[in-house]
Every structure is written in structure tokens, then in C-alpha cells.
Scaffold this motif. Structure first.
Motif, PDB file in Angstrom:
ATOM      1  N   LYS A 134     -34.404  34.107 -78.488  1.00  0.00           N
ATOM      2  CA  LYS A 134     -33.432  33.443 -77.626  1.00  0.00           C
ATOM      3  C   LYS A 134     -32.551  34.478 -76.936  1.00  0.00           C
ATOM      4  O   LYS A 134     -32.130  35.455 -77.551  1.00  0.00           O
ATOM      5  N   GLY A 135     -32.316  34.294 -75.648  1.00  0.00           N
ATOM      6  CA  GLY A 135     -31.446  35.193 -74.907  1.00  0.00           C
ATOM      7  C   GLY A 135     -32.123  36.423 -74.339  1.00  0.00           C
ATOM      8  O   GLY A 135     -31.470  37.271 -73.726  1.00  0.00           O
ATOM      9  N   THR A 136     -33.439  36.550 -74.508  1.00  0.00           N
ATOM     10  CA  THR A 136     -34.158  37.717 -73.998  1.00  0.00           C
ATOM     11  C   THR A 136     -34.110  37.757 -72.470  1.00  0.00           C
ATOM     12  O   THR A 136     -34.434  36.768 -71.803  1.00  0.00           O
ATOM     13  N   GLY A 137     -33.731  38.895 -71.926  1.00  0.00           N
ATOM     14  CA  GLY A 137     -33.718  39.078 -70.481  1.00  0.00           C
ATOM     15  C   GLY A 137     -35.012  39.726 -70.020  1.00  0.00           C
ATOM     16  O   GLY A 137     -35.432  40.740 -70.566  1.00  0.00           O
ATOM     17  N   LEU A 138     -35.665  39.128 -69.020  1.00  0.00           N
ATOM     18  CA  LEU A 138     -36.923  39.676 -68.516  1.00  0.00           C
ATOM     19  C   LEU A 138     -37.223  39.085 -67.142  1.00  0.00           C
ATOM     20  O   LEU A 138     -36.597  38.129 -66.707  1.00  0.00           O
ATOM     21  N   ARG A 139     -38.199  39.675 -66.497  1.00  0.00           N
ATOM     22  CA  ARG A 139     -38.727  39.131 -65.246  1.00  0.00           C
ATOM     23  C   ARG A 139     -40.103  38.559 -65.561  1.00  0.00           C
ATOM     24  O   ARG A 139     -41.004  39.288 -65.977  1.00  0.00           O
ATOM     25  N   LEU A 140     -40.257  37.261 -65.378  1.00  0.00           N
ATOM     26  CA  LEU A 140     -41.509  36.584 -65.709  1.00  0.00           C
ATOM     27  C   LEU A 140     -42.392  36.467 -64.478  1.00  0.00           C
ATOM     28  O   LEU A 140     -41.942  36.024 -63.424  1.00  0.00           O
ATOM     29  N   ASP A 141     -43.649  36.887 -64.626  1.00  0.00           N
ATOM     30  CA  ASP A 141     -44.655  36.728 -63.577  1.00  0.00           C
ATOM     31  C   ASP A 141     -45.886  36.119 -64.241  1.00  0.00           C
ATOM     32  O   ASP A 141     -46.695  36.828 -64.840  1.00  0.00           O
ATOM     33  N   ALA A 142     -45.991  34.787 -64.194  1.00  0.00           N
ATOM     34  CA  ALA A 142     -47.070  34.081 -64.881  1.00  0.00           C
ATOM     35  C   ALA A 142     -47.911  33.302 -63.879  1.00  0.00           C
ATOM     36  O   ALA A 142     -47.372  32.605 -63.021  1.00  0.00           O
ATOM     37  N   SER A 143     -49.239  33.425 -63.992  1.00  0.00           N
ATOM     38  CA  SER A 143     -50.098  32.625 -63.125  1.00  0.00           C
ATOM     39  C   SER A 143     -51.432  32.324 -63.795  1.00  0.00           C
ATOM     40  O   SER A 143     -51.940  33.107 -64.589  1.00  0.00           O
ATOM     41  N   THR A 144     -51.981  31.142 -63.461  1.00  0.00           N
ATOM     42  CA  THR A 144     -53.265  30.690 -63.982  1.00  0.00           C
ATOM     43  C   THR A 144     -54.048  30.045 -62.854  1.00  0.00           C
ATOM     44  O   THR A 144     -53.475  29.377 -61.996  1.00  0.00           O
ATOM     45  N   SER A 145     -55.359  30.256 -62.857  1.00  0.00           N
ATOM     46  CA  SER A 145     -56.201  29.669 -61.812  1.00  0.00           C
ATOM     47  C   SER A 145     -56.601  28.237 -62.138  1.00  0.00           C
ATOM     48  O   SER A 145     -56.816  27.419 -61.256  1.00  0.00           O
ATOM     49  N   GLY A 146     -56.695  27.927 -63.451  1.00  0.00           N
ATOM     50  CA  GLY A 146     -57.238  26.622 -63.807  1.00  0.00           C
ATOM     51  C   GLY A 146     -56.327  25.762 -64.643  1.00  0.00           C
ATOM     52  O   GLY A 146     -56.773  24.797 -65.257  1.00  0.00           O
ATOM     53  N   GLY A 147     -55.037  26.085 -64.700  1.00  0.00           N
ATOM     54  CA  GLY A 147     -54.121  25.288 -65.514  1.00  0.00           C
ATOM     55  C   GLY A 147     -52.732  25.308 -64.915  1.00  0.00           C
ATOM     56  O   GLY A 147     -52.572  25.439 -63.703  1.00  0.00           O
ATOM     57  N   SER A 148     -51.735  25.208 -65.762  1.00  0.00           N
ATOM     58  CA  SER A 148     -50.352  25.226 -65.286  1.00  0.00           C
ATOM     59  C   SER A 148     -49.496  26.105 -66.177  1.00  0.00           C
ATOM     60  O   SER A 148     -49.884  26.457 -67.288  1.00  0.00           O
ATOM     61  N   VAL A 149     -48.315  26.455 -65.665  1.00  0.00           N
ATOM     62  CA  VAL A 149     -47.354  27.267 -66.406  1.00  0.00           C
ATOM     63  C   VAL A 149     -46.227  26.361 -66.892  1.00  0.00           C
ATOM     64  O   VAL A 149     -45.621  25.640 -66.106  1.00  0.00           O
ATOM     65  N   ASP A 150     -45.961  26.401 -68.200  1.00  0.00           N
ATOM     66  CA  ASP A 150     -44.885  25.604 -68.786  1.00  0.00           C
ATOM     67  C   ASP A 150     -43.829  26.555 -69.348  1.00  0.00           C
ATOM     68  O   ASP A 150     -44.061  27.248 -70.328  1.00  0.00           O
ATOM     69  N   ALA A 151     -42.678  26.598 -68.682  1.00  0.00           N
ATOM     70  CA  ALA A 151     -41.578  27.450 -69.143  1.00  0.00           C
ATOM     71  C   ALA A 151     -40.325  26.617 -69.350  1.00  0.00           C
ATOM     72  O   ALA A 151     -39.208  27.109 -69.189  1.00  0.00           O
ATOM     73  N   SER A 152     -40.507  25.352 -69.687  1.00  0.00           N
ATOM     74  CA  SER A 152     -39.359  24.471 -69.882  1.00  0.00           C
ATOM     75  C   SER A 152     -38.528  24.963 -71.060  1.00  0.00           C
ATOM     76  O   SER A 152     -39.053  25.402 -72.069  1.00  0.00           O
ATOM     77  N   LYS A 180     -45.829  40.051 -67.655  1.00  0.00           N
ATOM     78  CA  LYS A 180     -46.902  39.588 -66.775  1.00  0.00           C
ATOM     79  C   LYS A 180     -47.918  38.820 -67.606  1.00  0.00           C
ATOM     80  O   LYS A 180     -48.469  39.354 -68.575  1.00  0.00           O
ATOM     81  N   VAL A 181     -48.170  37.558 -67.240  1.00  0.00           N
ATOM     82  CA  VAL A 181     -49.062  36.689 -67.999  1.00  0.00           C
ATOM     83  C   VAL A 181     -50.129  36.143 -67.058  1.00  0.00           C
ATOM     84  O   VAL A 181     -49.805  35.531 -66.038  1.00  0.00           O
ATOM     85  N   ARG A 182     -51.403  36.350 -67.399  1.00  0.00           N
ATOM     86  CA  ARG A 182     -52.512  35.946 -66.526  1.00  0.00           C
ATOM     87  C   ARG A 182     -53.633  35.274 -67.315  1.00  0.00           C
ATOM     88  O   ARG A 182     -54.075  35.791 -68.339  1.00  0.00           O
ATOM     89  N   THR A 183     -54.108  34.118 -66.820  1.00  0.00           N
ATOM     90  CA  THR A 183     -55.327  33.519 -67.338  1.00  0.00           C
ATOM     91  C   THR A 183     -56.086  32.888 -66.178  1.00  0.00           C
ATOM     92  O   THR A 183     -55.479  32.373 -65.245  1.00  0.00           O
ATOM     93  N   SER A 184     -57.406  32.937 -66.256  1.00  0.00           N
ATOM     94  CA  SER A 184     -58.221  32.348 -65.190  1.00  0.00           C
ATOM     95  C   SER A 184     -58.513  30.885 -65.451  1.00  0.00           C
ATOM     96  O   SER A 184     -58.762  30.120 -64.531  1.00  0.00           O
ATOM     97  N   GLY A 185     -58.512  30.483 -66.728  1.00  0.00           N
ATOM     98  CA  GLY A 185     -58.962  29.112 -66.984  1.00  0.00           C
ATOM     99  C   GLY A 185     -58.191  28.351 -68.020  1.00  0.00           C
ATOM    100  O   GLY A 185     -58.748  27.483 -68.681  1.00  0.00           O
ATOM    101  N   GLY A 186     -56.896  28.634 -68.204  1.00  0.00           N
ATOM    102  CA  GLY A 186     -56.173  27.927 -69.260  1.00  0.00           C
ATOM    103  C   GLY A 186     -54.723  27.679 -68.902  1.00  0.00           C
ATOM    104  O   GLY A 186     -54.275  27.927 -67.789  1.00  0.00           O
ATOM    105  N   GLU A 187     -54.008  27.195 -69.907  1.00  0.00           N
ATOM    106  CA  GLU A 187     -52.590  26.884 -69.761  1.00  0.00           C
ATOM    107  C   GLU A 187     -51.755  28.079 -70.219  1.00  0.00           C
ATOM    108  O   GLU A 187     -52.158  28.819 -71.107  1.00  0.00           O
ATOM    109  N   ILE A 188     -50.570  28.231 -69.621  1.00  0.00           N
ATOM    110  CA  ILE A 188     -49.613  29.255 -70.053  1.00  0.00           C
ATOM    111  C   ILE A 188     -48.348  28.543 -70.523  1.00  0.00           C
ATOM    112  O   ILE A 188     -47.792  27.714 -69.801  1.00  0.00           O
TER     113      ILE A 188
END
Length: 193
Positions: A134-152, A180-188
């Protein structure tokens, strides 16, 4: 059998390698077996061409790779890099993750410390779930080709994309090193504990 404080360099063409409760550097290579490490107090560099890799506890720099199995790390206290060409990666407690890459499985990573450097998690065919303190500071770069990104649940200033979309780029808790988070076919999924 060696003294508790000892440096090891182990190589085999077709068998397993297991090391338990050692203070020292360990370098291990096998072409066709599993790697199993209990507590290692020292740098660990281990690879196999065809088996699973398991680390119960490492306290220093850790680099683990396999061409055809799963990688499981229970606890790692130093800079950690893991990779597999055909399995899942499970990191249950990692203080300082540098990278986790797989060509064909899921990645689950629980980070116990703030990001001190840029970190990459990538898979070609699975889901990625990251848990941050909790409270971690970062720059998030997340992408997926076949799913969605959930950062709620994250406090994030969105620059591009959004939660529930294919990509999400933004500063979490004011920003910091790049995750940096990358997947071609899944959820993040990115969560805080």
C-alpha cells in the motif's frame, strides 16, 4: 556435503540439483532436471533446460531460468530475475523484482517492498496478477492484446487507457520507477495489499 559457508558451482547434463541452507554464492546448470533450493544466503544464479525451479528463501541477488517448467519463489530478499519459456511463474514474496518473463504461462507476483528500479513482467499467453505494498509510488504501463487491465483500488492519475480497457498508463501514488506489464492473451490485475 560441504561446510555451511561455501561457494558452489554445480553442473549436470541430465539430473536434478538441490541445495539447502547454505551461506555463499551458488551457480547451478542442468540440461534436464529440476532445481530445488532451500535457504540461500548469497547470490544465486541457476538455470535448467527442462525442469521446474523452486526457491524457498533467498536473501541476495537471484537469477532463475528454465526452458520448460514452472518457477516458484516463496521468498526473495534481493534483486530478483526469473524467466521460463513454457510455464507459470509464482512469486509469493519478493522485495526487489527486476523482471519475470514467460512465453506460455501465468505470472503471479507479490511485491513486499517499494519499487527501487524499473520492473518488467511479461507473458505471451497467460494472466498477470501483481500485488503491491500500500502506498507504493510508481509509473504503471500495462497492456494486453486479448484481455483487460484491472487496477481498481489504486490511486492512479491516468494518462492513457483506463481500468477495464486493453491498456492503462499512469502515475500511481505520485509516480516513481516504471512497472511495465505485458501479456498477449490474458488479463492483467494490479492490486495493493
Amino acid at each position: 556435503v560441504v561446510p555451511r559457508q561455501y561457494d558452489l558451482q554445480l553442473n549436470t547434463s541430465g539430473g536434478d540439483i538441490a541445495v539447502a541452507d547454505l551461506t555463499g554464492k551458488v551457480r547451478a546448470r542442468t540440461s534436464g532436471g529440476d532445481l530445488n533450493f532451500a535457504r540461500i544466503d548469497g547470490d544465486l544464479d541457476a538455470s535448467t533446460s527442462g525442469g521446474d525451479v523452486f526457491l524457498r528463501e533467498g536473501t541476495a541477488r537471484t537469477k532463475l531460468s528454465t526452458s520448460g517448467g514452472d518457477v516458484v519463489v516463496e521468498r526473495a530478499g534481493g534483486p530478483t530475475e526469473v524467466s521460463t519459456s513454457g510455464g507459470d511463474i509464482t512469486l509469493n514474496s519478493v522485495k526487489e523484482l527486476i523482471s519475470a518473463n514467460t512465453s506460455g504461462g501465468d505470472i503471479k507476483a507479490v511485491l513486499t517492498g517499494p519499487l527501487s528500479q524499473n520492473t518488467t513482467l511479461s507473458t505471451s499467453g497467460g494472466d498477470i496478477r501483481v500485488t503491491l505494498p500500500k502506498g507504493t509510488g510508481l509509473r504503471l504501463d500495462a497492456s494486453t492484446s486479448g484481455g483487460s487491465v484491472d487496477a481498481s483500488g489504486l490511486t492512479i492519475t491516468i494518462e492513457k487507457g483506463g481500468s477495464g480497457k486493453h491498456s492503462l498508463i499512469g502515475a500511481v501514488n505520485g509516480g516513481g520507477p516504471l512497472l511495465k506489464v505485458r501479456t498477449s492473451g490474458g488479463e492483467i490485475t494490479v492490486r495493493t495489499e
